[in-house]
Design a protein around this motif. Sequence first.
Motif, PDB file in Angstrom:
ATOM      1  N   TYR A  33       0.823  -1.194   0.000  1.00 17.70           N
ATOM      2  CA  TYR A  33       0.000   0.000   0.000  1.00 17.70           C
ATOM      3  C   TYR A  33       0.864   1.255   0.000  1.00 17.70           C
ATOM      4  N   ALA A  34       1.857   1.255   0.903  1.00 13.22           N
ATOM      5  CA  ALA A  34       2.721   2.427   1.026  1.00 13.22           C
ATOM      6  C   ALA A  34       3.514   2.650  -0.254  1.00 13.22           C
ATOM      7  N   THR A  35       4.038   1.548  -0.843  1.00 15.46           N
ATOM      8  CA  THR A  35       4.832   1.677  -2.063  1.00 15.46           C
ATOM      9  C   THR A  35       4.013   2.312  -3.177  1.00 15.46           C
ATOM     10  N   VAL A  36       2.808   1.744  -3.393  1.00 21.87           N
ATOM     11  CA  VAL A  36       1.974   2.261  -4.469  1.00 21.87           C
ATOM     12  C   VAL A  36       1.623   3.728  -4.211  1.00 21.87           C
ATOM     13  N   SER A  37       1.305   4.065  -2.950  1.00 26.57           N
ATOM     14  CA  SER A  37       0.949   5.449  -2.621  1.00 26.57           C
ATOM     15  C   SER A  37       2.109   6.379  -2.922  1.00 26.57           C
ATOM     16  N   VAL A  38       3.315   5.984  -2.497  1.00 25.56           N
ATOM     17  CA  VAL A  38       4.483   6.844  -2.707  1.00 25.56           C
ATOM     18  C   VAL A  38       4.723   7.058  -4.200  1.00 25.56           C
ATOM     19  N   VAL A  39       4.613   5.963  -4.981  1.00 26.32           N
ATOM     20  CA  VAL A  39       4.829   6.087  -6.426  1.00 26.32           C
ATOM     21  C   VAL A  39       3.797   7.041  -7.036  1.00 26.32           C
ATOM     22  N   ALA A  40       2.530   6.879  -6.622  1.00 25.23           N
ATOM     23  CA  ALA A  40       1.472   7.720  -7.182  1.00 25.23           C
ATOM     24  C   ALA A  40       1.707   9.190  -6.841  1.00 25.23           C
ATOM     25  N   VAL A  41       2.017   9.455  -5.573  1.00 27.88           N
ATOM     26  CA  VAL A  41       2.231  10.847  -5.148  1.00 27.88           C
ATOM     27  C   VAL A  41       3.454  11.435  -5.853  1.00 27.88           C
ATOM     28  N   ALA A  42       4.517  10.609  -5.976  1.00 22.48           N
ATOM     29  CA  ALA A  42       5.727  11.080  -6.643  1.00 22.48           C
ATOM     30  C   ALA A  42       5.435  11.414  -8.106  1.00 22.48           C
ATOM     31  N   ALA A  43       4.605  10.585  -8.756  1.00 24.39           N
ATOM     32  CA  ALA A  43       4.268  10.827 -10.160  1.00 24.39           C
ATOM     33  C   ALA A  43       3.547  12.165 -10.306  1.00 24.39           C
ATOM     34  N   VAL A  44       2.608  12.433  -9.401  1.00 24.79           N
ATOM     35  CA  VAL A  44       1.869  13.698  -9.461  1.00 24.79           C
ATOM     36  C   VAL A  44       2.816  14.873  -9.227  1.00 24.79           C
ATOM     37  N   GLY A  45       3.669  14.734  -8.191  1.00 22.95           N
ATOM     38  CA  GLY A  45       4.596  15.818  -7.874  1.00 22.95           C
ATOM     39  C   GLY A  45       5.547  16.097  -9.021  1.00 22.95           C
ATOM     40  N   LEU A  46       6.084  15.021  -9.595  1.00 21.23           N
ATOM     41  CA  LEU A  46       7.031  15.164 -10.694  1.00 21.23           C
ATOM     42  C   LEU A  46       6.363  15.815 -11.905  1.00 21.23           C
ATOM     43  N   GLY A  47       5.147  15.355 -12.209  1.00 25.13           N
ATOM     44  CA  GLY A  47       4.410  15.903 -13.343  1.00 25.13           C
ATOM     45  C   GLY A  47       4.132  17.384 -13.169  1.00 25.13           C
ATOM     46  N   ALA A  48       3.701  17.764 -11.959  1.00 21.71           N
ATOM     47  CA  ALA A  48       3.401  19.168 -11.683  1.00 21.71           C
ATOM     48  C   ALA A  48       4.682  19.993 -11.776  1.00 21.71           C
ATOM     49  N   TRP A  49       5.764  19.447 -11.235  1.00 25.31           N
ATOM     50  CA  TRP A  49       7.036  20.168 -11.285  1.00 25.31           C
ATOM     51  C   TRP A  49       7.482  20.361 -12.734  1.00 25.31           C
ATOM     52  N   TYR A  50       7.318  19.305 -13.543  1.00 22.63           N
ATOM     53  CA  TYR A  50       7.723  19.394 -14.947  1.00 22.63           C
ATOM     54  C   TYR A  50       6.877  20.445 -15.680  1.00 22.63           C
ATOM     55  N   ALA A  51       5.560  20.418 -15.407  1.00 16.03           N
ATOM     56  CA  ALA A  51       4.660  21.386 -16.044  1.00 16.03           C
ATOM     57  C   ALA A  51       5.093  22.799 -15.683  1.00 16.03           C
ATOM     58  N   ALA A  52       5.417  23.004 -14.400  1.00 17.04           N
ATOM     59  CA  ALA A  52       5.820  24.338 -13.960  1.00 17.04           C
ATOM     60  C   ALA A  52       7.149  24.733 -14.593  1.00 17.04           C
ATOM     61  N   SER A  53       8.044  23.752 -14.766  1.00 16.96           N
ATOM     62  CA  SER A  53       9.364  24.095 -15.287  1.00 16.96           C
ATOM     63  C   SER A  53       9.321  24.440 -16.774  1.00 16.96           C
ATOM     64  N   THR A  54       8.414  23.809 -17.536  1.00 18.18           N
ATOM     65  CA  THR A  54       8.320  24.188 -18.953  1.00 18.18           C
ATOM     66  C   THR A  54       7.727  25.581 -19.105  1.00 18.18           C
ATOM     67  N   SER A  55       6.983  26.030 -18.073  1.00 18.21           N
ATOM     68  CA  SER A  55       6.355  27.347 -18.144  1.00 18.21           C
ATOM     69  C   SER A  55       7.190  28.398 -17.434  1.00 18.21           C
ATOM     70  N   GLN A  56       8.406  28.033 -17.061  1.00 24.27           N
ATOM     71  CA  GLN A  56       9.276  28.961 -16.341  1.00 24.27           C
ATOM     72  C   GLN A  56       9.682  30.129 -17.249  1.00 24.27           C
ATOM     73  N   ALA A  57       9.400  31.350 -16.816  1.00 20.37           N
ATOM     74  CA  ALA A  57       9.731  32.516 -17.629  1.00 20.37           C
ATOM     75  C   ALA A  57      11.224  32.807 -17.575  1.00 20.37           C
ATOM     76  N   GLU A  58      11.740  33.342 -18.672  1.00 18.31           N
ATOM     77  CA  GLU A  58      13.149  33.757 -18.702  1.00 18.31           C
ATOM     78  C   GLU A  58      13.329  35.035 -17.884  1.00 18.31           C
ATOM     79  N   GLN A  59      14.538  35.232 -17.391  1.00 17.40           N
ATOM     80  CA  GLN A  59      14.871  36.511 -16.759  1.00 17.40           C
ATOM     81  C   GLN A  59      15.020  37.541 -17.873  1.00 17.40           C
ATOM     82  N   VAL A  60      14.554  38.764 -17.618  1.00 15.59           N
ATOM     83  CA  VAL A  60      14.789  39.817 -18.603  1.00 15.59           C
ATOM     84  C   VAL A  60      16.255  40.211 -18.517  1.00 15.59           C
ATOM     85  N   GLY A  61      16.972  40.028 -19.634  1.00 12.21           N
ATOM     86  CA  GLY A  61      18.399  40.339 -19.619  1.00 12.21           C
ATOM     87  C   GLY A  61      18.685  41.646 -20.347  1.00 12.21           C
ATOM     88  N   GLY A  62      19.524  42.465 -19.782  1.00 16.02           N
ATOM     89  CA  GLY A  62      19.944  43.688 -20.462  1.00 16.02           C
ATOM     90  C   GLY A  62      18.857  44.731 -20.555  1.00 16.02           C
TER      91      GLY A  62
END
Lengths: 250, 177
Positions: A33-62
Amino acid sequence: MSKGDRAKSAREKIKAQQAADRVRERRRKAVTYATVSVVAVAAVGLGAWYAASTSQAEQVGGSLPPTTVNPDGSVTMAQSGVTKPVIDIFEDFQCPACKQMEEVSGSTFRNLAAEGKAKVVYHPITIFSTDPTKSNSLRAGAAARCLTDGRQWVGFHDLLYKNQPSETAEGFTTDQMVAWAKQAGATGAGIDTCITGQKNVQAQLDYSAKVMKEQKLSGTPTVKLNGTALDNKVVFAPKDLRDAVTKAAK
Amino acid sequence: MVVASKQSLNARTAVPWVTTVARLVLGGVLIAAGWLKIGNPSDSVVAVKAYQLLPDSLATTVGYGLPILEIVVGVLLVVGLLTRVAGVVGGLLMFAFVFGIAWAWAHGLRIDCGCFGGGGQLGAGVQPSYLLDILRDFGLVVLGAWIVRFPPGHFALDSALGLAGGERVHDEQEGIG
């Protein structure tokens, strides 16, 4: 030991055995139970993190690249001599997705222009046809036309998005916009009367109608690279956007 | 008497099948909903913000996390793993959507703003189909409740892995029959 006692002790042994089995079984269940729960939660966290990282804005340079307000109300941002690739941005100051685009990819457009990798052209249009969104958008679009200095226009453009009203409420009041224009550095004599007088409303309407017809726009934001509309997936992913533009430059 | 017990036996054998169907429907809807959104996270952020229910920073987090959450919960439901928990989360998600749509309706928001290529906005005469959306999502809430009440149904990994708890006895009996 009597026969009855022996039977009793055998029964107890079996019972103890069964109890041990139950404990082991429970533990195994808990681990699964714990293993499956951890995998599921990790998948959600990783997916959300990836989604946020692709939408990461660039710093305005210069510093801000040279920016000019054109007579038709569009605004060109490019280093001198850079004529391609051309990025056309069709946006409405009242459109929430345009605000999101500015937050995610606005800095990338600016950086690409500053680096001399593209000529960026803003086309502020009004696409809404019902109130309060239509009049909000028109007031803002007309007001932006009052700013004739490129740097001030960009500042005003950013302030409009930052203070975008809800789609259900009246916003972008002329008083607010006079203050934002000042904040953006537009202190010329005619600015206040130009914004409060809303003398550019017809120009904004005409330009919007013309652009929507010519460009066959189906909505805002629309971003075109050398005349071809980019997929919103690319527009909203700064890295992909930058790649698409640099590839078009080759 | 005989008739009554036969009926109850029929009902008992039908229950796990109903759960399986409920799992497939709710799970399938969640996967589809998540899949449509996952390609463009900003799209989903804008959609969450449109409801004006959450503060912007929270809406952004929810927007990024929602599509993958829907897909993961949907997959768990379809394969029948952690069925009860997945049923609770799936049902709660649907309940949140019911609440959100009702909220939008009550506040006169025009959620289908269609800023992404849908023509810009709903035409003057077009009303968003709030009632239909609410009924559909409420039906899915009911499916979620059923799954939580009668897990895990047939063809569930929970049974294969012995996670099904009290249902195990039931399964063994089926094995004999």
